[in-house]
Motif scaffolding. Structure first.
Motif, mmCIF file in Angstrom:
data_model
loop_
_atom_site.group_PDB
_atom_site.id
_atom_site.type_symbol
_atom_site.label_atom_id
_atom_site.label_comp_id
_atom_site.label_asym_id
_atom_site.label_seq_id
_atom_site.Cartn_x
_atom_site.Cartn_y
_atom_site.Cartn_z
ATOM 1 N N TYR A 363 44.460 42.046 25.419
ATOM 2 C CA TYR A 363 45.633 41.082 25.752
ATOM 3 C C TYR A 363 45.309 39.738 25.050
ATOM 4 C CZ TYR A 363 49.338 38.831 28.319
ATOM 5 O OH TYR A 363 50.413 37.927 28.740
ATOM 6 N N TYR A 364 44.317 39.266 25.427
ATOM 7 C CA TYR A 364 43.713 37.975 25.151
ATOM 8 C C TYR A 364 43.773 37.886 23.546
ATOM 9 C CZ TYR A 364 40.646 34.063 23.531
ATOM 10 O OH TYR A 364 40.163 32.801 22.863
ATOM 11 N N ALA A 365 43.335 39.002 22.717
ATOM 12 C CA ALA A 365 43.403 39.037 21.286
ATOM 13 C C ALA A 365 44.886 38.936 20.648
ATOM 14 C CB ALA A 365 42.672 40.025 20.821
ATOM 15 N N LYS A 366 45.641 39.824 21.470
ATOM 16 C CA LYS A 366 46.965 39.788 21.005
ATOM 17 C C LYS A 366 47.711 38.265 21.130
ATOM 18 C CE LYS A 366 51.403 41.774 22.288
ATOM 19 N NZ LYS A 366 52.201 42.602 23.436
ATOM 20 N N LYS A 367 47.502 37.723 22.148
ATOM 21 C CA LYS A 367 48.104 36.258 22.477
ATOM 22 C C LYS A 367 47.485 35.281 21.396
ATOM 23 C CE LYS A 367 51.127 37.956 25.400
ATOM 24 N NZ LYS A 367 52.430 38.009 25.050
ATOM 25 N N TYR A 368 46.381 35.470 21.200
ATOM 26 C CA TYR A 368 45.717 34.526 20.234
ATOM 27 C C TYR A 368 46.342 34.440 19.019
ATOM 28 C CZ TYR A 368 41.564 31.981 18.299
ATOM 29 O OH TYR A 368 41.012 31.164 17.601
ATOM 30 N N GLN A 369 46.414 35.568 18.380
ATOM 31 C CA GLN A 369 47.062 35.712 17.064
ATOM 32 C C GLN A 369 48.365 35.232 17.074
ATOM 33 O OE1 GLN A 369 45.483 36.395 14.682
ATOM 34 N NE2 GLN A 369 43.535 36.738 15.692
ATOM 35 N N GLU A 370 49.091 35.318 18.176
ATOM 36 C CA GLU A 370 50.739 34.915 18.130
ATOM 37 C C GLU A 370 50.862 33.489 17.592
ATOM 38 O OE1 GLU A 370 52.236 38.091 21.578
ATOM 39 O OE2 GLU A 370 52.017 36.024 22.077
ATOM 40 N N VAL A 371 50.347 32.695 17.861
ATOM 41 C CA VAL A 371 50.555 31.169 17.609
ATOM 42 C C VAL A 371 49.497 30.535 16.672
ATOM 43 C CG1 VAL A 371 51.942 30.710 19.614
ATOM 44 C CG2 VAL A 371 49.402 30.285 19.323
ATOM 45 N N PRO A 372 49.646 29.508 15.769
ATOM 46 C CA PRO A 372 49.001 29.021 14.961
ATOM 47 C C PRO A 372 48.097 27.732 15.273
ATOM 48 C CG PRO A 372 51.294 27.979 14.594
ATOM 49 C CD PRO A 372 51.132 28.949 15.282
ATOM 50 N N LYS A 373 48.558 27.308 16.440
ATOM 51 C CA LYS A 373 47.682 26.354 17.213
ATOM 52 C C LYS A 373 47.666 26.476 18.627
ATOM 53 C CE LYS A 373 51.883 23.366 17.532
ATOM 54 N NZ LYS A 373 52.615 22.093 17.188
ATOM 55 N N HIS A 374 46.673 25.696 19.249
ATOM 56 C CA HIS A 374 46.548 25.758 20.752
ATOM 57 C C HIS A 374 46.041 27.390 20.952
ATOM 58 C CE1 HIS A 374 47.956 21.913 20.833
ATOM 59 N NE2 HIS A 374 49.056 22.325 20.617
ATOM 60 N N GLN A 375 45.534 28.134 19.994
ATOM 61 C CA GLN A 375 45.226 29.482 20.097
ATOM 62 C C GLN A 375 44.678 29.848 21.358
ATOM 63 O OE1 GLN A 375 43.938 29.740 16.174
ATOM 64 N NE2 GLN A 375 45.402 31.564 15.860
ATOM 65 N N HIS A 376 43.278 29.490 21.624
ATOM 66 C CA HIS A 376 42.418 29.968 22.515
ATOM 67 C C HIS A 376 42.997 29.339 24.143
ATOM 68 C CE1 HIS A 376 38.865 30.628 24.855
ATOM 69 N NE2 HIS A 376 38.762 29.159 25.381
ATOM 70 N N LYS A 377 43.205 28.295 24.020
ATOM 71 C CA LYS A 377 43.935 27.743 25.319
ATOM 72 C C LYS A 377 45.095 28.573 25.760
ATOM 73 C CE LYS A 377 45.556 23.541 27.694
ATOM 74 N NZ LYS A 377 45.666 22.117 27.664
ATOM 75 N N ARG A 378 46.017 28.719 24.945
ATOM 76 C CA ARG A 378 47.216 29.345 25.099
ATOM 77 C C ARG A 378 46.949 30.981 25.623
ATOM 78 N NH1 ARG A 378 50.795 33.045 22.662
ATOM 79 N NH2 ARG A 378 52.960 32.990 23.177
ATOM 80 N N ALA A 379 46.133 31.493 24.777
ATOM 81 C CA ALA A 379 45.860 33.015 25.107
ATOM 82 C C ALA A 379 44.909 33.045 26.467
ATOM 83 C CB ALA A 379 44.966 33.548 24.187
ATOM 84 N N LEU A 380 44.168 32.076 26.766
ATOM 85 C CA LEU A 380 43.405 32.185 27.956
ATOM 86 C C LEU A 380 44.325 32.012 29.175
ATOM 87 C CD1 LEU A 380 40.514 32.524 29.161
ATOM 88 C CD2 LEU A 380 40.143 30.277 28.961
#
Length: 411
Positions: A363-380
């Motif tokens: 789930y984290y990996a999927k959300k990480y790939q969805e946006v070009p910025k703030h990837q880690h913070k948003r996914a976490l």
């Protein structure tokens, strides 16, 4: 009869306002913010309620750190008020300030604020009641102290790195090893000049790292070589400046180590308290007593919340919607409201869980790939929001963690 009691609390006194169900002001007075004052307040409430059928008794005050803690706990645990069905609510000051804006031409006085709080209670849009059991309060003090200590450690490490860049500006780029390991810290405490490190025999530097690091370096010679490479490529400081930087680095190391010792002591105290607190969060892979304690201390009895969405909102794990006409913004900021301590422990726990449970890692990996910025913070943060559902399910059903299918089937 409905009785609503608004309290405006300061360090030395409590302004009190009694309202009935029609919003009529029954009385106002002031008591000291101490045990005799709280006792007098309790007696006034009982006198007002005497010989009347109390349908609803609500007592409210703003969350003002230590000032509101003692009166709220005293009134909440008083048996005579409980016998009347009394409930005590601690409210976010921002909620009261926003509610007050609906009144026209009101002055800013403590008496008015007590009235506003009582009227807010009367309208019924209430926040969570205060934590009920004393063990939750004790645990909360420990986990919040740890939260602030972790922040201090982080700030001090950032300060250390800043001054390290003065002494050796290429160190963090060239050296493939943690700056904050024991061997590195001991090396900086020796206050070697850059020239001394540069001219030190490679074997001697490697032996120093091997000894201080207790043979934990897989290749101390490689690390020693990278240190000397960084030293030789760095700018040189004047001797008086370098000496001052060495003093600051040594002081910073002492602070970091002291903080780490205190962090371990807090962990021990948390673990001791958790042994007497029934809970199932520690059955989740990646969740130890500290993360479980941080979450439980802020949530308290799970019955305080209707469902997991209320927990998420209480923690501030939601995004505000921005919509105008047919336009809906895709990029909105995370809410700045909510309980910062609960948000911190949920996010930290989710970061640990995603490494242990494939479902959360995917789930984290999927959300990480969805946006070009703030990837880690948003996914976490999104992973933490998903994790709230699991926390709610385990605490509400008092069940241990099982793989995804079992929880879904039982739900």
């Amino acid at each position: 009869m409905h009785l609503f009691v608004g309290l405006d609390v300061s360090s030395f006194d409590i302004k009190v306002c009694f309202l009935n169900g029609q919003g009529e002001q029954l009385q106002t007075f002031t008591v000291n913010n101490d045990l005799p004052g709280a006792t007098k307040l309790r007696d006034e409430i009982l006198n007002t309620a005497r010989d009347k059928s109390i349908g609803k008794l609500r007592i409210g005050l703003e969350s003002t750190s230590v000032y509101s803690f003692h009166p709220s706990m005293f009134l909440h645990h008083d048996e005579s008020l409980r016998a009347l069905g009394g409930q005590v609510f601690v409210m976010n000051p921002r909620q009261i300030a926003n509610f007050k804006k609906s009144y026209n031409d009101l002055d800013k006085t403590d008496e008015i604020d007590a009235f506003i709080i009582a009227d807010y209670l009367r309208f019924g849009r209430l926040p969570m009641s205060i934590v009920k059991e004393e063990q939750y309060v004790a645990l909360q003090q420990l986990t919040r102290a740890r939260y602030h200590l972790v922040r201090q450690i982080t700030q001090e490490k950032q300060r250390f790195l800043q001054y390290l860049s003065y002494k050796c500006n290429t160190f963090t780029e060239e050296v493939d090893s943690s700056v904050f390991g024991k061997a590195m810290m001991d090396l900086f405490l020796e206050s070697y000049s850059l020239d001394e490190l540069s001219n030190m025999p490679l074997d001697d530097l490697a032996d120093f790292l091997r000894t201080k690091g207790k043979n934990r370096f897989p290749d101390p010679t490689y690390v020693a070589n990278s240190i000397q490479k960084a030293v030789r490529s760095s700018y040189r400081l004047d001797k008086v400046v370098e000496d001052s930087i060495d003093t600051i680095l040594a002081t910073s190391i002492t602070l970091i180590r002291t903080f780490e010792i205190q962090k371990k002591e807090l962990k021990k105290a948390i673990e001791r308290l958790m042994k007497g607190l029934p809970q199932t969060l520690q059955t989740i892979p990646g969740i130890g007593p500290v993360f479980a304690a941080g979450i439980i201390a802020e949530i308290g009895p799970i019955e305080r919340f209707e469902d997991e969405t209320k927990i998420a909102k209480y923690a501030g794990l939601y995004w505000r919607k921005h919509q105008s006409g047919r336009f809906t913004a895709d990029d909105t900021s995370l809410s700045r409201n909510g309980n910062q301590y609960l948000r911190y422990y949920l996010v930290e726990a989710a970061n640990s869980v995603r490494r242990q449970i494939p479902e959360y890692g995917q789930y984290y990996a999927k959300k990480y790939q969805e946006v070009p910025k703030h990837q880690h913070k948003r996914a976490l943060v999104l992973t933490a929001r998903k994790f709230v559902r699991l926390v709610d399910a385990l605490l509400r059903k008092n069940q241990i963690y099982t793989p995804k299918g079992a929880i879904i089937q039982e739900a």
